[in-house]
Design a protein around this motif. Structure first.
Motif, PDB file in Angstrom:
ATOM      1  N   PHE A 116      11.323  77.083   6.248  1.00  0.00           N
ATOM      2  CA  PHE A 116      10.078  77.716   6.673  1.00  0.00           C
ATOM      3  C   PHE A 116       9.746  78.798   5.659  1.00  0.00           C
ATOM      4  O   PHE A 116      10.473  79.781   5.529  1.00  0.00           O
ATOM      5  N   ILE A 117       8.674  78.575   4.900  1.00  0.00           N
ATOM      6  CA  ILE A 117       8.221  79.528   3.886  1.00  0.00           C
ATOM      7  C   ILE A 117       6.963  80.213   4.414  1.00  0.00           C
ATOM      8  O   ILE A 117       5.963  79.554   4.676  1.00  0.00           O
ATOM      9  N   ALA A 118       7.020  81.522   4.594  1.00  0.00           N
ATOM     10  CA  ALA A 118       5.869  82.295   5.081  1.00  0.00           C
ATOM     11  C   ALA A 118       5.362  83.183   3.959  1.00  0.00           C
ATOM     12  O   ALA A 118       6.161  83.825   3.263  1.00  0.00           O
ATOM     13  N   ILE A 119       4.043  83.227   3.793  1.00  0.00           N
ATOM     14  CA  ILE A 119       3.442  83.886   2.628  1.00  0.00           C
ATOM     15  C   ILE A 119       2.339  84.832   3.088  1.00  0.00           C
ATOM     16  O   ILE A 119       1.465  84.446   3.867  1.00  0.00           O
ATOM     17  N   THR A 120       2.389  86.075   2.601  1.00  0.00           N
ATOM     18  CA  THR A 120       1.327  87.028   2.899  1.00  0.00           C
ATOM     19  C   THR A 120       1.043  87.867   1.668  1.00  0.00           C
ATOM     20  O   THR A 120       1.742  87.805   0.654  1.00  0.00           O
ATOM     21  N   GLY A 121       0.002  88.687   1.770  1.00  0.00           N
ATOM     22  CA  GLY A 121      -0.427  89.543   0.671  1.00  0.00           C
ATOM     23  C   GLY A 121      -1.918  89.791   0.819  1.00  0.00           C
ATOM     24  O   GLY A 121      -2.625  88.988   1.426  1.00  0.00           O
ATOM     25  N   THR A 122      -2.397  90.880   0.283  1.00  0.00           N
ATOM     26  CA  THR A 122      -3.833  91.151   0.364  1.00  0.00           C
ATOM     27  C   THR A 122      -4.614  90.126  -0.453  1.00  0.00           C
ATOM     28  O   THR A 122      -5.634  89.615  -0.007  1.00  0.00           O
ATOM     29  N   ASN A 123      -4.113  89.809  -1.635  1.00  0.00           N
ATOM     30  CA  ASN A 123      -4.782  88.846  -2.505  1.00  0.00           C
ATOM     31  C   ASN A 123      -3.797  87.775  -2.971  1.00  0.00           C
ATOM     32  O   ASN A 123      -2.611  88.053  -3.171  1.00  0.00           O
ATOM     33  N   GLY A 124      -4.291  86.563  -3.121  1.00  0.00           N
ATOM     34  CA  GLY A 124      -3.503  85.502  -3.722  1.00  0.00           C
ATOM     35  C   GLY A 124      -2.720  84.622  -2.774  1.00  0.00           C
ATOM     36  O   GLY A 124      -2.102  83.647  -3.203  1.00  0.00           O
ATOM     37  N   LYS A 125      -2.754  84.932  -1.468  1.00  0.00           N
ATOM     38  CA  LYS A 125      -1.863  84.190  -0.572  1.00  0.00           C
ATOM     39  C   LYS A 125      -2.265  82.728  -0.399  1.00  0.00           C
ATOM     40  O   LYS A 125      -1.396  81.865  -0.260  1.00  0.00           O
ATOM     41  N   SER A 126      -3.554  82.419  -0.430  1.00  0.00           N
ATOM     42  CA  SER A 126      -3.955  81.018  -0.274  1.00  0.00           C
ATOM     43  C   SER A 126      -3.533  80.184  -1.476  1.00  0.00           C
ATOM     44  O   SER A 126      -3.006  79.076  -1.322  1.00  0.00           O
ATOM     45  N   THR A 127      -3.758  80.703  -2.684  1.00  0.00           N
ATOM     46  CA  THR A 127      -3.329  79.974  -3.877  1.00  0.00           C
ATOM     47  C   THR A 127      -1.819  79.806  -3.889  1.00  0.00           C
ATOM     48  O   THR A 127      -1.302  78.720  -4.192  1.00  0.00           O
ATOM     49  N   THR A 128      -1.091  80.858  -3.544  1.00  0.00           N
ATOM     50  CA  THR A 128       0.374  80.765  -3.542  1.00  0.00           C
ATOM     51  C   THR A 128       0.856  79.770  -2.495  1.00  0.00           C
ATOM     52  O   THR A 128       1.802  79.013  -2.735  1.00  0.00           O
ATOM     53  N   THR A 129       0.209  79.758  -1.339  1.00  0.00           N
ATOM     54  CA  THR A 129       0.586  78.805  -0.292  1.00  0.00           C
ATOM     55  C   THR A 129       0.348  77.378  -0.759  1.00  0.00           C
ATOM     56  O   THR A 129       1.235  76.511  -0.644  1.00  0.00           O
ATOM     57  N   ALA A 130      -0.839  77.108  -1.294  1.00  0.00           N
ATOM     58  CA  ALA A 130      -1.154  75.755  -1.765  1.00  0.00           C
ATOM     59  C   ALA A 130      -0.245  75.342  -2.917  1.00  0.00           C
ATOM     60  O   ALA A 130       0.216  74.192  -2.976  1.00  0.00           O
ATOM     61  N   LEU A 131       0.047  76.258  -3.818  1.00  0.00           N
ATOM     62  CA  LEU A 131       0.913  75.952  -4.951  1.00  0.00           C
ATOM     63  C   LEU A 131       2.344  75.684  -4.482  1.00  0.00           C
ATOM     64  O   LEU A 131       2.997  74.740  -4.956  1.00  0.00           O
ATOM     65  N   THR A 132       2.843  76.487  -3.556  1.00  0.00           N
ATOM     66  CA  THR A 132       4.204  76.283  -3.052  1.00  0.00           C
ATOM     67  C   THR A 132       4.329  74.923  -2.366  1.00  0.00           C
ATOM     68  O   THR A 132       5.302  74.185  -2.581  1.00  0.00           O
ATOM     69  N   ALA A 133       3.342  74.590  -1.535  1.00  0.00           N
ATOM     70  CA  ALA A 133       3.364  73.277  -0.877  1.00  0.00           C
ATOM     71  C   ALA A 133       3.314  72.162  -1.914  1.00  0.00           C
ATOM     72  O   ALA A 133       4.008  71.139  -1.784  1.00  0.00           O
ATOM     73  N   HIS A 134       2.514  72.340  -2.955  1.00  0.00           N
ATOM     74  CA  HIS A 134       2.422  71.341  -4.020  1.00  0.00           C
ATOM     75  C   HIS A 134       3.781  71.160  -4.712  1.00  0.00           C
ATOM     76  O   HIS A 134       4.199  70.023  -4.977  1.00  0.00           O
TER      77      HIS A 134
END
Length: 465
Positions: A116-134
């Motif tokens: 289970f990888i959980a990702i947060t941050g004010t900026n960049g979290k969507s790109t990091t989430t999509a990249l990690t899943a990729h």
């Protein structure tokens, strides 16, 4: 769908019947709970009733039999004051939680080993989430991606030992997940945002910090340490015995991951070792994307993905729509859709990634305007200003070539014409530094319209990752 069995045989109140709220109702009902659903929208209540859920005005029912209140993240938990459903739940002595808390409990019950990888941050979290899943899919994993990025977490496939969950979390969602325990927790950064919902930057940062402090022993907390609040969070996680990977794109780290030119390297006693190379990966252009890539790569490596697979995954990542999206290229002119750049901080990340910029900016202005972007003005060959902020931005950009375009319909062809006439490599960049609400319902619609206008120019070729 993930059936929620932890409330089987009990009655649960759900308030807020958007995507995650409806998914919660379905998951609870599938797991054997009785659901009473509420919302301020009569249309949403009617739709829930058509699906077979019990609906009610929760102000008028007894709360004595409710085991919990499942609250949608968009409803205030604490500030500017607790929502009336929260006050009623507290008066009744029942817990107030969100859909990701339901997932965490279900995972612990049925597949505690599921990564289970959980990702947060004010900026960049969507790109990091999509990249990690990729990256995880590139390694052959069944990677389930959801949360704040779009798919409600309870709409994903049920927890299983080899199924990886890559979940983007907003501060609102973290606030509603008291037992958050990701195998890998990523905190990218903390800058001022959502103060109306958290009361102060300090409380907002403390909520973000919970994600990495919640990582269990044996897991990995990955923290960007280029701001003071995140640096504090890294120390807090370490003080509780967590394995912490620090990440910086601003300086070298003796013990951590950092950017060295276009390489991401790991510093340790005795020197550095290359992890991955970002050279030539257009979808990850810019220092902010280097941070996203460093954190995503660190997460994949923590779960055993080989270095060569991570490198291959970075190179094949197409990027996310509206986030430094390479819409196409015409001659030597690149068109970039960064409609998600809704504030000056986000626009700074885009402006820092290019030179020879034909910048489309404006919309519904935010506090502070674009004064903080002055250091990037020399990169701007011409600005094309739209929306309510056009006149204000024009004054700030005094001395920079500019036009008041008013709308994207005017700005895009004008910027394309001028960029082509410049005779060299140039970029037409939509990074508005504004909300979209004066002319568009949201940043997605704005970005889609920009893309449509660019493609209508003719002769625009796709850009490979």
């Amino acid at each position: 769908m993930i059936p929620i069995t932890s409330f089987a045989g009990q009655t649960v109140a759900v308030f807020g019947l958007g995507g995650s709220g409806v998914a919660s109702c379905r998951a609870l009902k599938a797991g054997g709970a009785e659901v009473v659903a509420g919302d301020d929208s009569a249309e949403r209540l009617a739709q829930a009733a058509r699906e077979g859920f019990i609906t009610a005005d929760l102000r008028t029912v007894s709360w004595e039999n409710f085991a919990a209140l499942i609250l949608t993240p968009g409803v205030p938990l604490t500030h500017p004051r607790p929502h009336w459903t929260v006050e009623m739940a507290r008066k009744a002595g029942i817990e107030v939680i969100g859909d990701i808390e339901l997932f965490c409990r279900e995972r612990r019950l049925h597949a505690p080993g599921a990564p289970f990888i959980a990702i947060t941050g004010t900026n960049g979290k969507s790109t990091t989430t999509a990249l990690t899943a990729h990256l995880m899919r590139e390694a052959g994993f069944d990677a389930q991606m959801g949360g704040n990025i779009g798919t409600a977490i309870l709409s994903l496939a049920p927890p299983a030992p080899q199924r990886v969950y890559v979940i983007e979390m907003s501060s609102y969602q973290i606030d509603l997940t008291p037992s958050l325990d990701p195998s890998v927790g990523i905190l990218l950064n903390v800058t001022e945002d959502h103060i109306d919902r958290h009361g102060s930057i300090e409380h907002y940062a403390e909520v973000k910090e919970r994600l990495v402090v919640g990582v269990p022993r044996g897991g990995t907390a990955i923290v960007g340490v280029d701001d003071d609040f995140s640096t504090k969070a890294a120390r807090a996680a370490e003080d509780t015995g967590k394995h912490v990977v620090r990440v910086s794109v601003q300086r070298a780290l003796d013990d951590g991951v950092f950017l060295d030119g276009e390489r991401i390297v790991r510093g340790a006693a005795g020197g550095t070792a290359k992890l991955v190379d970002l050279n030539g990966i257009g979808s990850l252009r810019g220092r902010h994307n280097a941070q996203n890539a460093a954190c995503a790569a660190s997460a994949a490596l923590a779960l055993g993905v080989p270095f060569d697979v991570v490198q291959r995954g970075l190179a094949s990542f197409p990027g996310l729509a509206h986030r430094m999206e390479q819409v196409g290229q015409k001659g030597e002119v690149l068109f970039v859709n960064d409609s998600k750049g809704t504030n000056a901080d986000a626009a700074a990340r885009a402006l820092s990634s290019f030179t020879n910029i034909y910048w489309i900016a404006g919309g519904k202005p935010k506090t502070g305007g674009i004064e903080s972007l002055r250091e990037f003005f020399p990169r701007i060959r011409k600005a094309y200003l739209i929306g309510e902020a056009a006149q204000e931005f024009s004054r700030t950009l005094e001395g920079v070539p500019q036009e008041i375009s008013g709308t994207l319909d005017e700005a895009v062809p004008h910027a394309a014409r001028d960029a082509a006439a410049s005779g060299g490599h140039a970029v037409v960049l939509l990074s508005p530094a504004c909300a979209s609400f004066d002319q568009f319902p949201n940043f997605e619609v704005r970005g889609d319209y920009f893309r449509k206008l660019v493609l209508a120019l003719g002769g625009v070729a796709p850009v490979k990752p």
